[in-house]
Design a protein around this motif. Sequence first.
Motif, PDB file in Angstrom:
ATOM      1  N   MET A   1       0.840  -1.182   0.000  1.00  0.00           N
ATOM      2  CA  MET A   1       0.000   0.000   0.000  1.00  0.00           C
ATOM      3  C   MET A   1       0.885   1.245   0.000  1.00  0.00           C
ATOM      4  SD  MET A   1      -3.133  -1.061   0.012  1.00  0.00           S
ATOM      5  CE  MET A   1      -4.103   0.346   0.432  1.00  0.00           C
ATOM      6  N   ALA A   2       0.394   2.268  -0.636  1.00  0.00           N
ATOM      7  CA  ALA A   2       1.093   3.552  -0.687  1.00  0.00           C
ATOM      8  C   ALA A   2       0.200   4.622  -0.068  1.00  0.00           C
ATOM      9  CB  ALA A   2       1.405   3.913  -2.131  1.00  0.00           C
ATOM     10  N   ALA A   3       0.770   5.426   0.802  1.00  0.00           N
ATOM     11  CA  ALA A   3       0.080   6.586   1.367  1.00  0.00           C
ATOM     12  C   ALA A   3       0.813   7.827   0.869  1.00  0.00           C
ATOM     13  CB  ALA A   3       0.091   6.536   2.883  1.00  0.00           C
ATOM     14  N   ILE A   4       0.083   8.741   0.257  1.00  0.00           N
ATOM     15  CA  ILE A   4       0.725   9.916  -0.335  1.00  0.00           C
ATOM     16  C   ILE A   4       0.064  11.204   0.152  1.00  0.00           C
ATOM     17  CG2 ILE A   4       1.499   8.678  -2.373  1.00  0.00           C
ATOM     18  CD1 ILE A   4      -0.830   9.956  -3.870  1.00  0.00           C
ATOM     19  N   ILE A   5       0.851  12.260   0.168  1.00  0.00           N
ATOM     20  CA  ILE A   5       0.386  13.593   0.520  1.00  0.00           C
ATOM     21  C   ILE A   5       0.879  14.545  -0.557  1.00  0.00           C
ATOM     22  CG2 ILE A   5       0.495  15.473   2.203  1.00  0.00           C
ATOM     23  CD1 ILE A   5       1.139  13.354   4.328  1.00  0.00           C
ATOM     24  N   ALA A   6      -0.005  15.365  -1.097  1.00  0.00           N
ATOM     25  CA  ALA A   6       0.377  16.379  -2.079  1.00  0.00           C
ATOM     26  C   ALA A   6       0.368  17.738  -1.387  1.00  0.00           C
ATOM     27  CB  ALA A   6      -0.595  16.383  -3.258  1.00  0.00           C
ATOM     28  N   VAL A   7       1.487  18.437  -1.500  1.00  0.00           N
ATOM     29  CA  VAL A   7       1.632  19.767  -0.914  1.00  0.00           C
ATOM     30  C   VAL A   7       1.869  20.753  -2.050  1.00  0.00           C
ATOM     31  CG1 VAL A   7       2.995  21.189   0.662  1.00  0.00           C
ATOM     32  CG2 VAL A   7       2.618  18.772   1.184  1.00  0.00           C
ATOM     33  N   ALA A   8       1.197  21.888  -1.999  1.00  0.00           N
ATOM     34  CA  ALA A   8       1.356  22.917  -3.027  1.00  0.00           C
ATOM     35  C   ALA A   8       1.700  24.244  -2.365  1.00  0.00           C
ATOM     36  CB  ALA A   8       0.069  23.055  -3.833  1.00  0.00           C
ATOM     37  N   VAL A   9       2.238  25.140  -3.161  1.00  0.00           N
ATOM     38  CA  VAL A   9       2.518  26.499  -2.705  1.00  0.00           C
ATOM     39  C   VAL A   9       1.439  27.397  -3.298  1.00  0.00           C
ATOM     40  CG1 VAL A   9       4.181  28.389  -2.723  1.00  0.00           C
ATOM     41  CG2 VAL A   9       4.985  26.013  -2.632  1.00  0.00           C
ATOM     42  N   ASN A  10       0.749  28.140  -2.427  1.00  0.00           N
ATOM     43  CA  ASN A  10      -0.335  29.002  -2.915  1.00  0.00           C
ATOM     44  C   ASN A  10       0.210  30.330  -3.434  1.00  0.00           C
ATOM     45  OD1 ASN A  10       0.044  30.737  -0.689  1.00  0.00           O
ATOM     46  ND2 ASN A  10      -1.619  29.806   0.484  1.00  0.00           N
ATOM     47  N   THR A  11      -0.669  31.197  -3.887  1.00  0.00           N
ATOM     48  CA  THR A  11      -0.249  32.462  -4.480  1.00  0.00           C
ATOM     49  C   THR A  11       0.414  33.400  -3.482  1.00  0.00           C
ATOM     50  OG1 THR A  11      -2.476  33.356  -4.155  1.00  0.00           O
ATOM     51  CG2 THR A  11      -1.983  32.399  -6.321  1.00  0.00           C
ATOM     52  N   GLU A  12       0.250  33.126  -2.202  1.00  0.00           N
ATOM     53  CA  GLU A  12       0.903  33.927  -1.163  1.00  0.00           C
ATOM     54  C   GLU A  12       2.237  33.326  -0.735  1.00  0.00           C
ATOM     55  OE1 GLU A  12      -2.084  34.001   1.828  1.00  0.00           O
ATOM     56  OE2 GLU A  12      -3.412  35.288   0.667  1.00  0.00           O
ATOM     57  N   GLY A  13       2.638  32.228  -1.394  1.00  0.00           N
ATOM     58  CA  GLY A  13       3.906  31.581  -1.080  1.00  0.00           C
ATOM     59  C   GLY A  13       3.854  30.644   0.115  1.00  0.00           C
ATOM     60  N   LYS A  14       2.665  30.310   0.575  1.00  0.00           N
ATOM     61  CA  LYS A  14       2.521  29.410   1.724  1.00  0.00           C
ATOM     62  C   LYS A  14       2.184  28.003   1.252  1.00  0.00           C
ATOM     63  CE  LYS A  14       1.356  33.041   4.800  1.00  0.00           C
ATOM     64  NZ  LYS A  14       1.105  33.293   6.141  1.00  0.00           N
ATOM     65  N   ARG A  15       2.742  27.018   1.958  1.00  0.00           N
ATOM     66  CA  ARG A  15       2.467  25.624   1.614  1.00  0.00           C
ATOM     67  C   ARG A  15       1.111  25.190   2.172  1.00  0.00           C
ATOM     68  NH1 ARG A  15       7.899  22.921   3.571  1.00  0.00           N
ATOM     69  NH2 ARG A  15       7.946  24.801   4.785  1.00  0.00           N
ATOM     70  N   GLU A  16       0.413  24.382   1.369  1.00  0.00           N
ATOM     71  CA  GLU A  16      -0.887  23.828   1.763  1.00  0.00           C
ATOM     72  C   GLU A  16      -0.938  22.358   1.369  1.00  0.00           C
ATOM     73  OE1 GLU A  16      -4.237  25.746  -0.009  1.00  0.00           O
ATOM     74  OE2 GLU A  16      -3.433  27.744   0.306  1.00  0.00           O
ATOM     75  N   ILE A  17      -1.532  21.543   2.211  1.00  0.00           N
ATOM     76  CA  ILE A  17      -1.814  20.162   1.812  1.00  0.00           C
ATOM     77  C   ILE A  17      -3.043  20.214   0.915  1.00  0.00           C
ATOM     78  CG2 ILE A  17      -2.553  17.876   2.593  1.00  0.00           C
ATOM     79  CD1 ILE A  17      -0.902  18.373   5.145  1.00  0.00           C
ATOM     80  N   VAL A  18      -2.896  19.723  -0.313  1.00  0.00           N
ATOM     81  CA  VAL A  18      -3.998  19.774  -1.276  1.00  0.00           C
ATOM     82  C   VAL A  18      -4.596  18.405  -1.565  1.00  0.00           C
ATOM     83  CG1 VAL A  18      -3.236  21.917  -2.351  1.00  0.00           C
ATOM     84  CG2 VAL A  18      -2.411  19.738  -3.250  1.00  0.00           C
ATOM     85  N   GLY A  19      -3.955  17.345  -1.082  1.00  0.00           N
ATOM     86  CA  GLY A  19      -4.507  16.021  -1.323  1.00  0.00           C
ATOM     87  C   GLY A  19      -3.847  14.951  -0.490  1.00  0.00           C
ATOM     88  N   LEU A  20      -4.625  13.946  -0.166  1.00  0.00           N
ATOM     89  CA  LEU A  20      -4.167  12.759   0.545  1.00  0.00           C
ATOM     90  C   LEU A  20      -4.706  11.553  -0.200  1.00  0.00           C
ATOM     91  CD1 LEU A  20      -5.251  13.860   4.125  1.00  0.00           C
ATOM     92  CD2 LEU A  20      -2.924  13.852   3.271  1.00  0.00           C
ATOM     93  N   GLY A  21      -3.917  10.505  -0.303  1.00  0.00           N
ATOM     94  CA  GLY A  21      -4.389   9.317  -1.000  1.00  0.00           C
ATOM     95  C   GLY A  21      -3.745   8.048  -0.489  1.00  0.00           C
ATOM     96  N   ILE A  22      -4.493   6.962  -0.606  1.00  0.00           N
ATOM     97  CA  ILE A  22      -3.990   5.635  -0.256  1.00  0.00           C
ATOM     98  C   ILE A  22      -4.339   4.722  -1.420  1.00  0.00           C
ATOM     99  CG2 ILE A  22      -4.190   3.663   1.295  1.00  0.00           C
ATOM    100  CD1 ILE A  22      -4.847   5.655   3.518  1.00  0.00           C
ATOM    101  N   GLY A  23      -3.342   3.998  -1.905  1.00  0.00           N
ATOM    102  CA  GLY A  23      -3.572   3.116  -3.035  1.00  0.00           C
ATOM    103  C   GLY A  23      -2.752   1.853  -2.932  1.00  0.00           C
ATOM    104  N   PRO A  24      -2.999   0.921  -3.828  1.00  0.00           N
ATOM    105  CA  PRO A  24      -2.343  -0.382  -3.766  1.00  0.00           C
ATOM    106  C   PRO A  24      -0.850  -0.351  -4.112  1.00  0.00           C
ATOM    107  CG  PRO A  24      -3.677  -0.223  -5.742  1.00  0.00           C
ATOM    108  CD  PRO A  24      -3.953   1.003  -4.930  1.00  0.00           C
ATOM    109  N   SER A  25      -0.423   0.672  -4.835  1.00  0.00           N
ATOM    110  CA  SER A  25       0.985   0.778  -5.222  1.00  0.00           C
ATOM    111  C   SER A  25       1.249   2.187  -5.727  1.00  0.00           C
ATOM    112  CB  SER A  25       1.328  -0.233  -6.322  1.00  0.00           C
ATOM    113  OG  SER A  25       0.769   0.190  -7.552  1.00  0.00           O
TER     114      SER A  25
END
Length: 75
Positions: free
Chosen positions: A1-25
Amino acid sequence: MAAIIAVAVNTEGKREIVGLGIGPSEAEPFWSSFIKGLVKRGLRGVKLVISDAHDGLRLAITRVLGATWQRCRVH
């Protein structure tokens, strides 16, 4: 199983978690589905993705986002 987190930088230059996912690979179909979900939820204007060099992720970035890719310095 894979657990992933997507982090992005917004227009103000701050990091935000934009997605979480769990999948088979970390294969390309899982990554493509995850990224398409982010796009469906409003992710736009991605110019650069920084990540590890997993082949499935790199392919999904190209196919779904058409963004430039850079290897993470930590990885």
